[in-house]
Design a protein around this motif. Structure first.
Motif, PDB file in Angstrom:
ATOM      1  N   VAL A 304       0.837  -1.199   0.000  1.00  0.00           N
ATOM      2  CA  VAL A 304       0.000   0.000   0.000  1.00  0.00           C
ATOM      3  C   VAL A 304       0.874   1.252   0.000  1.00  0.00           C
ATOM      4  N   LEU A 308       1.148   4.199  -2.846  1.00  0.00           N
ATOM      5  CA  LEU A 308       0.824   5.591  -2.546  1.00  0.00           C
ATOM      6  C   LEU A 308       2.025   6.513  -2.736  1.00  0.00           C
ATOM      7  N   GLY A 309       3.138   5.945  -3.197  1.00  0.00           N
ATOM      8  CA  GLY A 309       4.264   6.810  -3.547  1.00  0.00           C
ATOM      9  C   GLY A 309       5.516   6.666  -2.705  1.00  0.00           C
TER      10      GLY A 309
ATOM     11  N   ASN B  82       2.882   8.901  -6.525  1.00  0.00           N
ATOM     12  CA  ASN B  82       2.538   9.761  -5.400  1.00  0.00           C
ATOM     13  C   ASN B  82       1.744  10.989  -5.822  1.00  0.00           C
ATOM     14  N   PHE B  89      -8.616   0.454  -4.453  1.00  0.00           N
ATOM     15  CA  PHE B  89      -8.626  -1.004  -4.586  1.00  0.00           C
ATOM     16  C   PHE B  89      -9.985  -1.586  -4.213  1.00  0.00           C
ATOM     17  N   ASN B  93      -7.703  -1.601   1.182  1.00  0.00           N
ATOM     18  CA  ASN B  93      -6.286  -1.452   1.542  1.00  0.00           C
ATOM     19  C   ASN B  93      -5.988  -0.246   2.430  1.00  0.00           C
ATOM     20  N   LEU B  95      -4.590   1.066   5.990  1.00  0.00           N
ATOM     21  CA  LEU B  95      -3.679   0.478   6.977  1.00  0.00           C
ATOM     22  C   LEU B  95      -4.421   0.359   8.306  1.00  0.00           C
ATOM     23  N   ARG B 102      -5.154   9.630   9.365  1.00  0.00           N
ATOM     24  CA  ARG B 102      -3.764   9.313   9.045  1.00  0.00           C
ATOM     25  C   ARG B 102      -3.646   8.443   7.802  1.00  0.00           C
ATOM     26  N   LEU B 106      -1.489   9.671   4.168  1.00  0.00           N
ATOM     27  CA  LEU B 106      -0.301   8.924   3.734  1.00  0.00           C
ATOM     28  C   LEU B 106       0.416   9.448   2.484  1.00  0.00           C
ATOM     29  N   PRO B 107      -0.317   9.690   1.377  1.00  0.00           N
ATOM     30  CA  PRO B 107       0.416  10.167   0.181  1.00  0.00           C
ATOM     31  C   PRO B 107       1.149  11.483   0.447  1.00  0.00           C
ATOM     32  N   ARG B 118      -0.904  18.788   6.186  1.00  0.00           N
ATOM     33  CA  ARG B 118      -1.529  17.485   5.946  1.00  0.00           C
ATOM     34  C   ARG B 118      -2.882  17.422   6.624  1.00  0.00           C
ATOM     35  N   ARG B 154      -8.205   9.271   0.222  1.00  0.00           N
ATOM     36  CA  ARG B 154      -6.760   9.092   0.223  1.00  0.00           C
ATOM     37  C   ARG B 154      -6.199   9.205  -1.195  1.00  0.00           C
TER      38      ARG B 154
END
Ligand SMILES: Nc1ncnc2c1ncn2[C@@H]1O[C@H](COP(=O)(O)OP(=O)(O)OP(=O)(O)O)[C@@H](O)[C@H]1O
Ligand SMILES: [Mg+2]
Lengths: 394, 245
Positions: A304, A308-309, B82, B89, B93, B95, B102, B106-107, B118, B154
């Protein structure tokens, strides 16, 4: 990703699996703890011995009678001490030391105690500085006439007369003979915590108690340090002539004694250090193992993150920081425990407590390094994962 | 935006070679909304993974905004994943240890955006998918539809121009599926290019164009003449449910 965030992430990961992390750290904790204890005690012991030698004076040396290659044994007598003192200019004084090779009994009506009995001359206090709680050391006059006077330790005085009692002037029996107490010494720093209950009496008195006319050792002090080497050689030569025994005498300067001790200590320290090092190694392998488990468990997470980069480098550092943090926390805990136990043991053994910043930094750096080294393989494995496979991982 | 030319992908499983994609040539323009359909094993996911730079083709070329992706190194590909591509998906997916906010951030973490920014941006996208109130929830405290909305938030947060979704409604009930599709339609209206894989013809009808795959080949392509509005379908569905009760 910033390093601070990496660290926070790592700590979070460690915290989520508290029990597992704690068990993993155990190897590091124990390893580092032992390293610190060993190093601390080693330094402390060295320090103490150095202090002791310092107290005896760097300009002093010991004379011993030994057996030569032909099986002849050298002898040391009071007259030898006298002779050396008067004939060798550089020598300030020579202190005879006679000791019983058995534990002598000291008793009063109240108690009976064992003691190390040493017969010597008043100059002794110049090489072994001791303080007095009561009275004084015996005098040269008392030594010359062989009076039965004794210097006992505070512990001995407490045992024989009751704590806090006046001891000077009172009578004790040493090996059944009556002695008058003339002084009570302050407790000395005990080497390795062995309470030194030494009783000092005049050497003449000591020799008169047995048929033996020989003394076991002599302590000589020269006026200046540069005369030390020459004086030892001269003394041995004179003694060999006086007793006609070639090779029957040995000298040892305090420096030599200290060096010898340091060498032995260094060997012992490295042996134990190596054992502790093995514990650290095992700790490192434990960390590697748990990191491999962690990488497998988080395969999908890795996929994952890549999707995401995240770059391979990001994944690599994330796991490296985690294993280094795990090891460093373990190392720090081990260090605290090591310092604690080391200090405790030092205190119990009445040794100086030595905590060196170098050791602390070394333990911390070393455990982090172990974390990085043993984390490298798992982290690399994580970074090399194919994202498609990782995302499909169940 | 996307030009693929004679693209092929062969998996070597050791014993046999599986040709997942065979000689696929197509292009996608900026602002397209494409549904990819086809039977199981026809190569849809393989195509999506290549488009998302998660996998490399074994033949042909893939140009993204004029750049030949085959010439990019790993870090450059990571930067595109990114910043330019958003991935959604079928199984969300998210986390599991990170809360909604959070996960959404992520990206931006990998883009090197500061914590404060962020948070602001995560709040904004969560607002747009209607889940700002669930910012502190963990994934296992969310329904399937909510999880997928978080995943879309996300995917959107770095304002990618290309949104790839592999069966985004595959694990969802009808109502949640319509809600998700409504979000995609909103994004499309705002200018995003969207490619989504689906097995459901009804879902495909919400896109602007449908392409069909069979045995690794692109077999046909058709324009959706009268695109439906996901919100209308959702409303209809709710009324039907009401009548049933
Ligand atoms: N990693 C892999 N190794 C070997 N073969 C694979 C691999 N991934 C996919 N394939 C094969 O490639 C073909 C295409 O798979 P793909 O996942 O693209 O199909 P799909 O159209 O997405 O199917 P579905 O609708 O079931 O998701 C299948 O025959 C599949 O077995
Ligand atoms: Mg698929």
């Amino acid at each position: 990703m910033r390093f601070g965030e990496m660290l926070a992430l790592a700590v979070e990961g460690i915290w989520v699996n508290k029990l597992r992390s704690a068990l993993t750290m155990l190897g590091m904790i124990i390893g580092v703890m032992f390293v610190i204890i060993i190093v601390t005690l080693g330094q402390s012991l060295n320090e103490q011995v150095a202090e002791e030698v310092e107290g005896m004076g760097a300009n002093a040396f010991t004379l011993l009678a030994v057996t030569n290659e032909d099986g002849q044994r050298g002898r040391l007598t009071l007259e030898d001490c006298q002779f050396l003192e008067t004939t060798i200019d550089s020598i300030e004084f020579v202190v005879p030391i006679a000791y019983a090779n058995y534990t002598a009994a000291v008793e009063t009506s109240r108690a009976k105690k064992g003691t190390t009995l040493i017969g010597t001359s008043p100059d002794y206090i110049k090489v072994d500085q001791m303080g007095f709680n009561q009275g004084r050391f015996f005098s040269e006059a008392e030594n010359q006439v062989g009076r039965r006077v004794a210097v006992i330790s505070q512990q001995m005085a407490d045992d024989l007369f009751g704590p806090g009692s006046e001891a000077v002037g009172r009578t004790v029996r040493i090996n059944r003979l009556p002695f008058q107490v003339c002084g009570v010494t302050k407790p000395q720093a005990a080497l390795l915590g062995i309470e030194q209950s030494t009783t000092f009496i005049p050497v003449k008195t000591m020799l008169a108690m047995s048929d033996d006319k020989d003394i076991q050792q002599a302590l000589a002090r020269v006026k200046t340090g540069d005369q030390l080497q020459a004086a030892t050689v001269q003394s041995v030569r004179i003694l060999e002539m006086r007793h006609a025994v070639k090779g029957g005498f040995m000298t040892q300067t305090n420096e030599e004694a200290l060096e010898q001790f340091s060498t032995i200590l260094a060997v012992i320290t490295s042996v134990f250090g190596a054992l502790a090092g093995i514990a650290l190694l095992v700790g490192g392998i434990g960390i590697m193992n748990i990191m491999l488990v962690s990488v497998t468990e988080r395969t999908r997470e890795i996929g994952v993150r890549v999707a995401l980069g995240a770059r391979r480098r990001d994944i690599l550092t994330q796991f490296l920081v985690e294993s280094a943090t795990l090891a460093a926390i373990g190392g720090s805990l081990g260090m605290l425990l090591g310092i604690g136990f080391g200090a405790l043991i030092s205190v119990i053994l009445e040794m100086p407590v030595v905590i060196s910043l170098g050791t602390i930094l070394f333990a911390f750096g070393f455990s982090s390094a172990i974390g990085i080294i043993f984390g490298l393989y798992p982290a690399n494995r994580a970074a090399r994962l194919n994202p498609i496979d990782a995302l499909r991982y169940e | 935006m996307i030009t693929i030319d004679s693209l092929s992908k062969t998996y070597n499983t050791g014993i046999l070679m599986v040709e997942a994609l065979k000689d696929v040539t197509m292009s996608v323009e900026d602002g397209d909304f494409l549904a990819v359909m086809g039977p199981s094993g026809s190569g849809k996911s393989t195509l999506m993974n290549i488009l998302g730079l998660l996998d490399q083709p074994t033949g042909g070329s893939y140009r993204l905004d004029g750049v030949d992706t085959g010439s990019l190194d790993e870090d450059q590909q990571a930067a595109l994943r990114n910043g330019k591509i958003g991935f959604v998906f079928q199984n969300f997916n998210l986390l599991p240890r990170l809360n909604t906010q959070r996960n959404v951030e992520l990206p931006l973490v990998y883009a090197g955006v500061s914590r404060g920014e962020r948070q602001t941006r995560a709040a904004a996208v969560l607002q747009s998918v209607g889940l700002l109130s669930h910012a502190r929830h963990l994934p296992n405290e969310l329904s399937g539809g909510q999880k997928q909305r978080v995943a879309i938030a996300r995917a959107m947060i770095n304002r990618p121009s290309l949104l790839l979704a592999d069966e985004p409604t595959g694990n969802l009930d009808s109502a949640s599926s319509y809600e998700i599709m409504a979000l995609f339609q909103d994004l499309h209206r705002q200018g995003s290019t969207i490619i989504l894989v689906t097995h459901e013809p009804e879902i495909a009808q919400l896109a602007r164009q449908i392409i069909y795959f069979r045995d690794g080949r692109l077999v046909s392509s058709e324009k959706v003449e009268h695109p439906l509005d996901a919100r209308d379908l959702l409303e209809e569905w709710r009324q039907e449910q009401g009548e049933l009760i």
